[in-house]
Design a protein around this motif. Sequence first.
Motif, mmCIF file in Angstrom:
data_model
loop_
_atom_site.group_PDB
_atom_site.id
_atom_site.type_symbol
_atom_site.label_atom_id
_atom_site.label_comp_id
_atom_site.label_asym_id
_atom_site.label_seq_id
_atom_site.Cartn_x
_atom_site.Cartn_y
_atom_site.Cartn_z
ATOM 1 N N ALA A 11 0.795 -1.211 0.060
ATOM 2 C CA ALA A 11 0.004 -0.032 -0.114
ATOM 3 C C ALA A 11 0.821 1.180 0.148
ATOM 4 N N ASP A 12 2.053 1.178 0.388
ATOM 5 C CA ASP A 12 2.871 2.307 0.520
ATOM 6 C C ASP A 12 3.567 2.579 -1.008
ATOM 7 N N GLY A 13 3.359 1.798 -1.918
ATOM 8 C CA GLY A 13 3.886 2.030 -3.275
ATOM 9 C C GLY A 13 4.766 0.871 -3.833
ATOM 10 N N ILE A 14 5.706 1.319 -4.863
ATOM 11 C CA ILE A 14 6.368 0.187 -5.408
ATOM 12 C C ILE A 14 7.867 0.435 -4.605
ATOM 13 N N ARG A 15 8.206 -0.713 -3.852
ATOM 14 C CA ARG A 15 9.316 -0.592 -3.020
ATOM 15 C C ARG A 15 10.515 -1.288 -3.953
ATOM 16 N N VAL A 29 26.414 5.421 0.435
ATOM 17 C CA VAL A 29 26.211 4.542 1.679
ATOM 18 C C VAL A 29 27.525 4.487 2.441
ATOM 19 N N GLN A 30 27.514 4.717 3.554
ATOM 20 C CA GLN A 30 28.842 4.693 4.488
ATOM 21 C C GLN A 30 28.866 3.232 5.021
ATOM 22 N N ASP A 31 29.512 2.362 4.171
ATOM 23 C CA ASP A 31 29.566 0.951 4.348
ATOM 24 C C ASP A 31 30.829 0.390 5.005
ATOM 25 N N ALA A 32 31.526 1.466 5.672
ATOM 26 C CA ALA A 32 32.946 0.941 6.144
ATOM 27 C C ALA A 32 32.554 -0.055 7.516
ATOM 28 N N GLY A 33 33.131 -1.211 7.515
ATOM 29 C CA GLY A 33 32.779 -1.994 8.600
ATOM 30 C C GLY A 33 31.481 -3.005 8.482
ATOM 31 N N ALA A 34 30.667 -2.567 7.350
ATOM 32 C CA ALA A 34 29.520 -3.414 7.172
ATOM 33 C C ALA A 34 29.816 -4.572 6.749
ATOM 34 N N ARG A 35 29.011 -5.716 6.857
ATOM 35 C CA ARG A 35 29.025 -6.944 6.370
ATOM 36 C C ARG A 35 28.301 -7.215 5.534
ATOM 37 N N TYR A 36 28.779 -7.642 4.024
ATOM 38 C CA TYR A 36 27.843 -7.843 3.078
ATOM 39 C C TYR A 36 27.278 -9.386 2.981
ATOM 40 N N PRO A 37 26.082 -9.599 2.314
ATOM 41 C CA PRO A 37 25.467 -8.539 1.389
ATOM 42 C C PRO A 37 24.753 -7.686 2.349
ATOM 43 N N ILE A 38 24.652 -6.397 1.560
ATOM 44 C CA ILE A 38 23.620 -5.348 2.115
ATOM 45 C C ILE A 38 22.499 -4.974 1.214
ATOM 46 N N ARG A 39 21.531 -4.408 1.822
ATOM 47 C CA ARG A 39 20.323 -4.195 1.080
ATOM 48 C C ARG A 39 20.037 -2.747 1.163
ATOM 49 N N ILE A 40 19.793 -2.005 -0.147
ATOM 50 C CA ILE A 40 19.540 -0.484 -0.230
ATOM 51 C C ILE A 40 18.022 -0.470 -0.614
ATOM 52 N N ASP A 41 17.224 0.348 0.194
ATOM 53 C CA ASP A 41 15.675 0.214 0.236
ATOM 54 C C ASP A 41 15.012 1.607 0.174
ATOM 55 N N PRO A 42 14.993 2.040 -1.160
ATOM 56 C CA PRO A 42 13.996 3.274 -1.320
ATOM 57 C C PRO A 42 12.595 2.931 -1.744
ATOM 58 N N THR A 43 11.621 3.751 -1.753
ATOM 59 C CA THR A 43 10.267 3.408 -2.107
ATOM 60 C C THR A 43 9.767 4.606 -2.948
ATOM 61 N N PHE A 44 9.037 4.056 -4.390
ATOM 62 C CA PHE A 44 8.384 5.072 -5.147
ATOM 63 C C PHE A 44 6.838 5.258 -4.272
ATOM 64 N N THR A 45 6.281 6.293 -4.112
ATOM 65 C CA THR A 45 4.977 6.581 -3.396
ATOM 66 C C THR A 45 4.445 7.654 -4.183
ATOM 67 N N ASP A 46 3.114 8.097 -4.091
ATOM 68 C CA ASP A 46 2.641 9.192 -4.088
ATOM 69 C C ASP A 46 3.097 10.365 -3.189
ATOM 70 N N ALA A 47 3.048 11.433 -3.852
ATOM 71 C CA ALA A 47 3.767 12.713 -3.042
ATOM 72 C C ALA A 47 3.140 12.681 -1.801
ATOM 73 N N ASN A 48 1.784 12.661 -1.728
ATOM 74 C CA ASN A 48 0.795 13.040 -0.570
ATOM 75 C C ASN A 48 1.099 11.993 0.418
ATOM 76 N N TRP A 49 1.772 11.044 0.232
ATOM 77 C CA TRP A 49 2.232 10.001 1.334
ATOM 78 C C TRP A 49 3.331 10.514 2.209
ATOM 79 N N THR A 50 4.008 11.505 1.745
ATOM 80 C CA THR A 50 5.226 11.886 2.233
ATOM 81 C C THR A 50 5.221 13.079 3.270
ATOM 82 N N GLY A 51 5.626 13.076 4.552
ATOM 83 C CA GLY A 51 5.537 14.267 5.196
ATOM 84 C C GLY A 51 6.451 15.189 5.277
ATOM 85 N N ILE A 52 6.981 15.225 4.383
ATOM 86 C CA ILE A 52 7.880 16.291 4.205
ATOM 87 C C ILE A 52 7.690 17.186 2.788
#
Length: 961
Positions: free
Chosen positions: A135-139, A253-276
């Motif tokens: 319902a949030d959109g296309i992740r 992404v600041q990935d120093a010290g991170a253990r891979y794999p990593i997941r980068i997750d943005p989402t597409f939504t209608d503009a009205n859903w965002t508080g900002i």
Amino acid sequence: MDSKGLLARAFRIVLLWGAWIAVAPAWAGQGTALSHADLVDQATAQSKPAQAITALPDGRIRMSAPMQDLQAEIGPHGLLLRSVDEGGSAAFTQRVTAVGRKNAMWQPLPAKLQHDGERIYARQGILTQEYSANADGIRQDFILGTKPAGAGPLQLDLAFEHASLQALPVARGKAESRTPNSHDLARTPKARKSASGPTRKPGASPSLHDAIALRMADGRVLHYHALQVIDADGHTLAARMTPLSSKQLRIEVQDAGARYPIRIDPTFTDANWTGIAEPGFNGLIRALVVGGGKLYAGGEFTAANGGVLANHIAVWDGSAWSALGPGVGDTVYALAWDGAGQRLYAGGDFTTAGGTAANYIAVWNGSAWSALGSGMNSYVHALVWDGAAQRLYAGGYFTTAGGTAANCIAVWDGSTWSALGSGMDPGIGLGMDSAVYALAWDGAAQRLYAGGDFSWAGGTAANNIAVWDGSAWSALGLGMTNRVRALAWDSAAQRLYAGGDFIWAGGTAVNGIAVWNGSAWSALGSGMDYDVSALAWDGASQQLYAGGTFTTAGGTAANRIAVWDGSAWSALGSGMNSTVFALAWDGAGQRLYAGGYFSTAGGTAANYIAAWNGGAWSALGSGMDRAVYALAWDGAAQRLYAGGDFIWAGGTAANRIAVWNGSTWSALGSGMNNRVSALAWDGVAQRLYAGGYFSTAGGTAANYIAAWNGSAWSALGSGMNYPVNALAWDDTAGRLYAGGGFSTAGGTAANRIAVWNGSTWSALGSGMDYSVYALAWDGAGQRLYAGGDFSSAGGAGVNSIAMWNGSAWSALGSGMDYSVYALAWDGAGQRLFAGGTFTTAGGTAANYTATWDGSAWSALGLGMNGGVLALAWDEAGQRLYAGGQFTTAGGTAANNTAVWNGSAWSALGSGMNGQVRALAWDGAAGRLYAGGDFTSAGGHPAAIAYYGELPDLVFADGFEN
């Protein structure tokens, strides 16, 4: 509007109230308070039956997010996202253009698609894109399986077409106190010690964009937001999204010290859903200074205009750019000039200069780099020189200088570092993310002004700006409400100018820029509509120049740069097409130099740097600005045609296609409106055929394919319904073969491959079940070879490669285990060479290259250690040239290009520093032309290069090694 549409709109309105809401939908139960996540889960469950995943005939996969009126189509080359609300049905495309680190970026290959009914997977080597709907959109999740080599933050670059990007920051000037979201990029090494980051102090400006707005053609606005990055241990990594232009976005992404794999997750939504290019500068200019009659530039680049590799720092003598020795190891943020000693000081985030250890600061004496003691323990962002006392002041993120405690600011007397009192925000719990970004020196009063992101200076409250009188720090009135980024001193009038993110100074509304007269702050007209990043003062004319991200100054249109004459703001021509980060005034030459992220200044191509002479902008060098994907050689006229993503070639506007006559680049009409992926030359009729992602050529409708007759572009019938990836010309019959992702050609069903007879398109049997990426023509045998991702051709099982004999398709043995991206035909030996991402051919081990002798596949030695994207055959020399994304060939070091002599692989000089995507052979001159993503070849800058008969690389700009 139907009930589902009303429900969708209701959810958008409800979610305007923020991340936590207390509403009670009918299904939630009376009195139940739901979080945003709870509400999304409930709405997702209600709409799940309509969240369909469908495989399309052309190989793409469709996914719907009905609560957001969005529909996604995922293909090998990226995402098409369509709005399906009542307002229209506009669509835009998004694709990954590069992944890696600042100096080691690579471009993912076309994706292999899969879905499990819930998610769609687009696999591109170590990068997988995962799509899901709720319902949030296309992740959209980007999953990186292994850690890319190199230093610095991980970068993921995205390109958008048919939508305009705009950053949506937190409201400027509003005091806030919050724990940063998971997508906050920690701005200092101290802040990075915590996975979630520190709590911001009131008045601190955010270091990221909370969302990116995408404005579609029908007026609908979407948000690309809610960025979260998680590593294999479940740790949240600091990250941010930054628009590089209205069509390009970078996730860092600041990935120093991170253990891979990593997941980068943005989402597409209608503009009205965002508080900002012959490259120009290949990275941002962050600092400029004029000294000794020369202009010095520092930044994120490794190549400078004019044919020279220059690691993060370069000098312009008025006609050409030069390197300063081996340069420095990473970004330069600040420069200062010592006129008496004829020395240049540089500060940044590097730890080496001239190959020698130099922690974040160094000096150039005209011939060599030296460290300044043991340097700092973190970034230097500002420098200023005191000529009378021969002292250098440095500001930044550091907490020590020369091993001595020095909070964000220090002074170098020529032999040692000293602190300036207790510096900024010292040890009282409010200085976790303090920094000094700008310095200005008042020589007459011997005072140092410092601006940045701090609340205290020397234990005294000082909001983002302070002055040091030689013994103590003092505030300048009430200071600013947000970060100060730039300072400039007017010695005649004894005034200090400050620019930054603030909208208030000393309690007065000032909008990004203000002036201090010694006792109070005042505005400069109505100020700017967005941030000021750089200032420069012209003392003779009493004018102040300002650069930044703004588009208006004093209410007047002024794109990223403007001048204040004491009473009003004026634009400098049409300004820049993106951010200005640095300014330098040349009093002797009465010129203003500007550096930043822009590619045009005053409408003229100017890659990251330009000069203003008082009436017009001019470039300092020129370049081809983006990747080359295809090359074709005209032997009779000795001309090279190049196609790709570029907009400029040799300083000339050339939309995605250009021709090189041996000395200069020229445009082919107005070019195309999108990428050119394939070229083919008809020597008899003297015509060039181009295929790709475009829908217009020369301003005329031409769906994915067009022909150039030497003066104009024309369509080939109604063209295709999806991009063309490969072309091959049959000069005997005068026929053009095209392969790609299409399912129709000229309105006729033609699955991924078709032939043009000069007037109409025809299918080649039932075609392929998936994309075609490469074609090769055997003139003697009148046979066409095709390579790609497909598993069937003409209904017959074929793994990634097949042959057309004029009436039917057939397999070449058992084919390959993965994609074929390049083919080349040896007419004399009647052999076919193939390159791609496969590791077996005909069931035999064959690393990325193989040859077919008419009955069986054979490996070419040990092959490569990475994908082969381009091949070219030298008939006379019986040699095969290969280009791609590899560092070894036959077990021998070979950077992205190599040659096979029939028994062994050899390197072609020192090769390229990026992927080679296209090769073309000039048999008469014995030269190989190469194009791709690289910015240097054989140690010299080059967007296109050729390899001559001797083991030297020669460039289309006239430089050779």
